[in-house]
Design a protein around this motif. Structure first.
Motif, short mmCIF file in Angstrom:
data_model
loop_
_atom_site.label_atom_id
_atom_site.label_comp_id
_atom_site.label_asym_id
_atom_site.label_seq_id
_atom_site.Cartn_x
_atom_site.Cartn_y
_atom_site.Cartn_z
N ALA A 248 0.82 -1.21 0.00
CA ALA A 248 0.00 0.00 0.00
C ALA A 248 0.85 1.25 0.00
N LEU A 249 1.90 1.27 0.83
CA LEU A 249 2.73 2.47 0.94
C LEU A 249 3.60 2.70 -0.29
N ALA A 250 3.88 1.64 -1.05
CA ALA A 250 4.64 1.79 -2.29
C ALA A 250 3.76 2.11 -3.49
N SER A 251 2.44 2.10 -3.28
CA SER A 251 1.51 2.33 -4.39
C SER A 251 1.32 3.83 -4.64
N ASP A 252 0.49 4.16 -5.63
CA ASP A 252 0.18 5.55 -5.95
C ASP A 252 -0.98 6.11 -5.13
N ALA A 253 -1.48 5.35 -4.17
CA ALA A 253 -2.61 5.82 -3.36
C ALA A 253 -2.28 7.16 -2.70
N PHE A 254 -3.24 8.10 -2.71
CA PHE A 254 -2.99 9.39 -2.10
C PHE A 254 -3.10 9.34 -0.58
N ARG B 168 11.35 -3.23 10.29
CA ARG B 168 11.90 -4.58 10.18
C ARG B 168 11.74 -5.12 8.77
N LEU B 169 10.64 -4.75 8.11
CA LEU B 169 10.38 -5.21 6.75
C LEU B 169 11.14 -4.41 5.69
N GLY B 170 11.87 -3.39 6.12
CA GLY B 170 12.68 -2.61 5.19
C GLY B 170 11.95 -1.49 4.49
N VAL B 171 10.80 -1.09 5.01
CA VAL B 171 10.05 0.03 4.42
C VAL B 171 10.80 1.33 4.72
N SER B 172 10.94 2.18 3.73
CA SER B 172 11.71 3.41 3.89
C SER B 172 11.00 4.40 4.81
N ASN B 173 11.78 5.33 5.37
CA ASN B 173 11.18 6.36 6.22
C ASN B 173 10.20 7.21 5.44
N ALA B 174 10.50 7.48 4.17
CA ALA B 174 9.60 8.29 3.35
C ALA B 174 8.25 7.60 3.16
N ASP B 175 8.28 6.30 2.93
CA ASP B 175 7.03 5.56 2.77
C ASP B 175 6.29 5.47 4.11
#
Length: 317
Positions: free
Chosen positions: A243-249, A269-276
């Motif tokens: 969801a966070l990597a998608s184009d959803a607003f 832990r899953l490696g999601v970036s701070n920006a996401d």
């Protein structure tokens, strides 16, 4: 008991659809001087039988517009009409004290309007422009660029009405909160798609099954909000990175402050970036510490709609 039917909210494209397929006269609010209850670009349609579609003036001018629309239909000529401040109609005054300009077209380019509606159904924003001089308007249709708003071009020669795809909600979760958000969103006119854990009881009609560890297999556009409504938060690990990597607003997840802290730790832990991770709204909703499902549903939808409006028309709010 009040009959709610006459007060149902009009969708942004209802008047356009009536003009494209029902032979309706299309009326567009092209100018506002002073305060007024509707924004430039609001539309209203008058069918051949005199019935109306849309909401352009909040009830202030409907009777006058019907008369003008039927007269324009009889002559076959488009026209601009001024009401309120500076209007020749001294018997028609606006409660707000301002003035408005309405463009009334008895014969819009109906094929072009149908094309605009087809593009919107395909989730593409469009810009519909036309001249407002008396006679026959020259309609044009093109893709709408981000940030563009309804109004006259700089030279004042053409008016452009911007249409965006309607708000789409992807609801993923289980329980009464899912039903509450879906109900309010449907009343508001959103496109709602629900995903419910496979095999669990209470699945809403037309909901799609969801499998642990896997996000739904579908495309997400910039006019889509993704809402996670799980009480068992292990379901989120396979969905939130997608969801966070998608184009959803807008991406939001249910849960209190402690749950939100644990969710952030799991995303790291899953490696999601701070920006996401910064895109994630949680706890979700405008009203803090809500426990009742119905109130939470309303709180969530209000927050999503506020972000949607900021996305579409930041210069007009």
């Amino acid at each position: 008991m009040i009959d709610a039917a006459p007060y149902m909210l009009a969708a942004d494209t209802d008047a356009l659809r009536a003009a494209a397929f029902d032979g309706a006269v299309l009326c567009t609010l092209v100018g506002v001087e002073g305060g007024f209850s509707r924004s430039v670009g609001a539309q209203f349609a008058v069918r051949p039988d005199g019935s109306t579609v849309g909401d352009m003036t909040g009830g202030c001018l409907e009777a006058a517009l019907i008369t003008e629309a039927q007269d324009a239909r009889a002559t076959g000529r488009a026209r601009s009409v001024r009401y309120g401040l500076g209007s020749p109609f001294i018997d028609i005054r606006l409660p707000c004290g301002g003035g408005v300009d309405c463009f009334i077209d008895p014969a819009p380019d109906r094929a072009l309007l149908a094309d605009a509606l087809a593009r919107l159904e395909a989730r593409a924003p469009v810009a519909l422009s036309f001249t407002t001089e008396e006679g026959k308007a020259d309609y044009r249709l093109e893709a709408a660029q981000p940030g563009r708003v309804s109004g006259f071009e700089e030279d004042g020669g053409r008016f452009t009405r911007i249409f965006h795809p309607r708000l789409r909600l992807l609801l993923l979760g289980i329980g009464p909160e899912m039903h509450a958000v879906a109900r309010y969103a449907q009343v508001h006119g959103c496109q709602v798609e629900s995903f419910w854990p496979a095999g669990r009881q209470g699945m809403p009609p037309r909901a799609e099954p969801l499998w642990l560890g896997s996000p739904p297999d579908l495309s997400v556009d910039p006019w889509t909000a993704i809402i996670l409504l799980f009480h068992e938060h292990e379901w989120e690990s396979g969905i939130l990175p997608w969801a966070l990597a998608s184009d959803a607003f807008f991406v939001g997840a249910m849960g209190g402050a402690r749950t939100s802290e644990g969710r952030q730790a799991e995303l790291r832990r899953l490696g999601v970036s701070n920006a996401d991770m910064a895109r994630l709204h949680g706890p979700i909703g405008l009203i803090p510490h809500v426990k009742d499902a119905r109130t939470l549903g309303l709180s969530i939808l209000a927050q999503v709609v506020a972000h949607y409006l900021d996305l579409l028309v930041p210069a007009e709010r």
